[in-house]
Design a protein around this motif. Structure first.
Motif, PDB file in Angstrom:
ATOM      1  N   LYS A 244      -7.571   5.606  -3.489  1.00 25.91           N
ATOM      2  CA  LYS A 244      -7.331   4.655  -2.410  1.00 25.91           C
ATOM      3  C   LYS A 244      -8.135   3.371  -2.647  1.00 25.91           C
ATOM      4  CE  LYS A 244      -5.843   7.905   1.105  1.00 25.91           C
ATOM      5  NZ  LYS A 244      -5.998   8.391   2.481  1.00 25.91           N
TER       6      LYS A 244
ATOM      7  N   PHE B 218      -2.204  -1.285  -6.090  1.00 29.12           N
ATOM      8  CA  PHE B 218      -2.950  -0.241  -5.383  1.00 29.12           C
ATOM      9  C   PHE B 218      -3.038   1.002  -6.259  1.00 29.12           C
ATOM     10  CE2 PHE B 218      -2.087  -2.755  -1.575  1.00 29.12           C
ATOM     11  CZ  PHE B 218      -3.249  -2.552  -0.838  1.00 29.12           C
TER      12      PHE B 218
ATOM     13  N   CYS C 266       0.850  -1.195   0.000  1.00 28.32           N
ATOM     14  CA  CYS C 266       0.000   0.000   0.000  1.00 28.32           C
ATOM     15  C   CYS C 266       0.887   1.246   0.000  1.00 28.32           C
ATOM     16  CB  CYS C 266      -0.927   0.002   1.210  1.00 28.32           C
ATOM     17  SG  CYS C 266      -2.034   1.421   1.283  1.00 28.32           S
TER      18      CYS C 266
ATOM     19  N   TYR D  82     -10.628   0.286  -0.778  1.00 30.35           N
ATOM     20  CA  TYR D  82      -9.787  -0.102   0.360  1.00 30.35           C
ATOM     21  C   TYR D  82     -10.099   0.829   1.542  1.00 30.35           C
ATOM     22  CZ  TYR D  82      -5.704  -0.898   3.292  1.00 30.35           C
ATOM     23  OH  TYR D  82      -4.890  -1.192   4.350  1.00 30.35           O
TER      24      TYR D  82
END
Length: 492
Positions: free
Chosen positions: A411, A406, A363, A429
């Motif tokens: 996000k 990601f 992330c 997420y």
């Protein structure tokens, strides 16, 4: 004197404590006078007595009920009030009306006093206060707009208009042809560099596609036609490309000059995954070993991570460079620390997956969060805390997970799937709720790559196409596009 007398008369007329001389007689006075006259009169006929009594008697029923309309009393001096105005009152009213229309002379002192009182009592000047205020020029109607009466003449948007709706098209913005791409789940054949160049390994060739200019360059062709490209990976600055081959080598290329800088040996099997951490290049092979190379020095091999019992098919460094995550065909995810000492042990061995783990992604805004995806036997996406080694959440996708990336602009987490859905899915997420499905591929998705600006995701599949979905453009209200606008281009 006459003027003084006239004003005296006006004053007397307007006094409220004077008796009203010209007003009609009150009702109680009329009743009293009627009763007195009936008592004093002679009672000759019985009809007259009954008539007087009936006149003074209150009606037993409410007037107007049962649909009957009450008649207006015909007797003079009834309940209606009819004003009587004499000529004197009309003259006074005319004088007052004409006096009100005369302009009032206000001195500067009275104006300043009024403003001071207004500021003291209200906090602002009443003369300058406005109920409605137009703060700018009105908006023009859109081009080709027919009904101009429906144009909103306001430049201050309401809260409902501030919120923009995000349209995610399931149709790719562009399709690239990728012939002869190897349909192998364990290989990593595509990467998108910081210089906005997409690198793709097709059979025994490496091609570069400039996303800005649209140009295509053949960077490498292997001498042996039986050998093939297994992995490609860009350095952090996007100037150098690492290439892993089936003949156990790792090559480093200068893209600007299209020149091979060095070839690094050491592996005993094909190199299926690569990952950069500054000047350190990590390479994983079918032997289960992960080599660390310092590309600055001649003796490039630093140390080796050994933990996987089968082929290493996923490899990625965390954004802060502290951890290296590796996934293998042994259904295990290892998290390795950044160290060059003799103790090269993993800090976490995560064995919850029931299938091969190729899909790995860190992330960007939470460097300690790792996402991993399992193969056909597992089909799960799992979120890990790299510090504690605990599984934060898990999601059954009901399909093979071949790649994860990601998307920091919104996000979100993007997953590429093989059997049996063959789709690209966008997840929110950290809730992992489905946002959209990007369709189009006719065979399983092999790899995903995100553009440098984070607005576009590229997916390469076994149907020999690369599809570019512009799904993460910032602050964009997109309109649906027809499928006829797709631009198809051959990558070689």
């Amino acid at each position: 004197m006459s003027q003084f007398g006239f004003e005296n008369d006006i004053h007397n007329v307007l006094r409220l404590d004077m008796p009203i001389t010209n007003a009609p007689m009150a009702r109680w006075q009329r009743k009293a006078s009627t009763s007195n006259s009936s008592n004093t009169s002679s009672f000759t006929p019985n009809k007259s007595v009954n008539r007087s009594v009936s006149l003074s008697k209150t009606p037993s029923k409410t007037p107007g009920k049962n649909g009957k309309t009450q008649n207006t009393p015909s007797k003079a001096g009834g309940d209606r009030f009819i004003p009587q105005r004499n000529s004197k009152q009309m003259d006074v009213a005319s004088f007052l009306i004409s006096k009100e229309n005369e302009p009032v002379e206000e001195t500067a002192s009275s104006t300043s006093n009024q403003k001071a009182w207004s500021m003291t009592l209200n906090g602002y000047d009443i003369e300058e206060a406005k109920i409605l205020h137009l703060g700018g020029k009105p908006l023009n109607a859109p081009e080709g707009y027919q009904n101009n009466l429906k144009v909103l003449y306001s430049q201050v948007p309401t809260p409902a208009s501030i919120k923009k709706s995000r349209y995610i098209s399931s149709v790719p913005e562009r399709i690239l042809d990728a012939p002869d791409i190897k349909n192998d789940f364990y290989l990593n054949l595509m990467d998108w560099g910081r210089q906005n160049i997409l690198a793709v390994g097709l059979a025994n060739h490496v091609y570069l596609w400039d996303a800005a200019a649209g140009g295509i360059v053949l960077l490498k062709k292997m001498e042996d036609d039986n050998e093939y490209i297994c992995s490609v990976s860009w350095s952090k600055d996007g100037n150098f490309l690492a290439v892993g081959t089936s003949d156990c080598k790792v090559e480093l290329w200068d893209v600007q000059y299209q020149k091979r800088l060095r070839s690094m040996d050491g592996h005993s099997a094909r190199v299926g995954c690569l990952s950069w951490n500054d000047h350190v290049l990590s390479s994983g092979s079918r032997s289960g070993l992960i080599h660390q190379h310092d590309v600055r020095v001649a003796d490039h091999h630093i140390f080796t991570f050994g933990g996987h019992t089968q082929e290493v098919c996923g490899l990625t460094w965390s954004p802060d460079g502290k951890y290296l995550a590796s996934g293998g065909n042994d259904n295990t995810v290892y998290i390795w620390p950044m160290t060059s000492g003799s103790e090269n042990r993993a800090i976490h061995a995560l064995s919850e997956h029931q299938g091969a783990v190729k899909a790995l992604a860190w992330c960007p805004w939470q460097p300690n969060i790792l996402a991993s995806g399992g193969g056909t036997s597992d089909r799960h996406i799992r979120i890990w805390n790299a510090n504690s080694g605990s599984c934060v959440s898990a999601l059954d996708t009901c399909s093979q997970v071949s790649s994860l990336v990601f998307a920091p602009n919104y996000k979100e987490l993007v997953s590429g799937h093989g059997f049996s859905h063959d789709k690209v899915v966008i997840w929110k997420y950290p809730s992992l709720t489905k946002v959209a499905e990007l369709e189009g591929h006719e065979d399983r998705v092999l790899n995903l790559a995100l553009s440098p600006d984070g607005s576009t995701v590229a997916s390469v599949a076994a149907d020999e196409t690369i599809r570019l979905y512009k799904s993460f453009e910032k602050d964009a209200v997109k309109k649906p596009k027809s499928t006829s606008s797709i631009i198809q281009q051959h990558i070689r």
